[in-house]
Design an enzyme around this catalytic site. Structure first.
Site, PDB file in Angstrom:
ATOM      1  N   TYR A  25       1.224  -1.387   0.188  1.00 44.85           N
ATOM      2  CA  TYR A  25      -0.081   0.102  -0.175  1.00 44.85           C
ATOM      3  C   TYR A  25       0.439   1.609   0.237  1.00 44.85           C
ATOM      4  CZ  TYR A  25      -3.112   3.465   1.930  1.00 44.85           C
ATOM      5  OH  TYR A  25      -4.097   4.769   1.830  1.00 44.85           O
ATOM      6  N   GLU A  47     -11.804   5.683   5.862  1.00 39.76           N
ATOM      7  CA  GLU A  47     -10.359   6.393   7.011  1.00 39.76           C
ATOM      8  C   GLU A  47     -11.674   6.994   8.351  1.00 39.76           C
ATOM      9  OE1 GLU A  47      -7.051   7.261   6.978  1.00 39.76           O
ATOM     10  OE2 GLU A  47      -7.316   7.228   5.456  1.00 39.76           O
ATOM     11  N   TRP A  55      -4.797   0.641  10.532  1.00 40.54           N
ATOM     12  CA  TRP A  55      -4.841   1.209   8.883  1.00 40.54           C
ATOM     13  C   TRP A  55      -4.537  -0.405   7.947  1.00 40.54           C
ATOM     14  CZ3 TRP A  55      -7.433   2.857   5.524  1.00 40.54           C
ATOM     15  CH2 TRP A  55      -7.956   2.928   4.149  1.00 40.54           C
TER      16      TRP A  55
END
Length: 185
Positions: A25, A47, A55
């Site tokens: 990522y 988010e 995350w």
């Protein structure tokens, strides 16, 4: 803060870690400009779901989020009913948080309404920093506070200043990479 040299000899932001999804990522998406309403709605939604979680958890569930939320098609999500909300609460592939699921639906409806005045992408981009150096220890900025306030004014929820700062990093509104990272501008 400086980049960290990985076992592969490449310097990256420290959170990118070793081989795997987080590093992939970092290397291919984080800080890269995206375009289109669904790309912005996806990042905004993810988010918001990430708030209070790691995350890596959200990234691992991203394919399921895309399926559950119709590839972040705002019109499709805006049409979700109470039955859809109940279905999503049973979907073990995503984060099953009642308020965050409701927020995703609310934000899709706000995204559709925002089209009359230029759309989500244009609004988010209008809060880009002036190009000054990035403080790599920051978690909020004047711009993320202003974006948060404007989105809330337009009916969005779960869009606090910290979440909007993370969004701005993710979509490449400014270069979030640490000095020395191979991805830094």
């Amino acid at each position: 803060m400086e980049a960290v040299l990985g076992e592969d000899g490449v310097a990256r932001c420290g959170w990118a870690g070793g081989p795997g999804p987080m590093r992939d990522y970092h290397d291919t998406e984080w800080g890269v400009r995206v375009s289109g309403e669904s790309a912005y709605l996806e990042r905004l939604t993810l988010e918001a779901f990430q708030s209070g979680l790691s995350w890596s958890t959200i990234l691992a569930k991203r394919p399921a989020f895309r399926r559950a939320f119709c590839d972040f098609d705002a019109d499709a999500i805006a049409a979700f009913t109470d039955d859809d909300h109940a279905r999503l609460m049973q979907d073990a592939g995503i984060v099953r948080n009642r308020l965050k699921i409701a927020a995703a639906i609310t934000n899709a409806r706000a995204t559709v309404a925002l089209r009359e005045s230029g759309g989500l992408e244009q609004l988010v981009l209008s809060f880009a920093p002036d190009g000054a150096a990035t403080d790599h220890t920051a978690t909020v900025s004047a711009e993320s506070r202003a974006l948060s306030k404007e989105l809330k004014r337009r009916g969005f929820v779960f869009v606090g200043p910290t979440t909007m700062y993370a969004l701005m990093q993710a979509v490449g509104i400014f270069d979030p990479h640490l000095p020395g990272c191979f991805r830094a501008a």
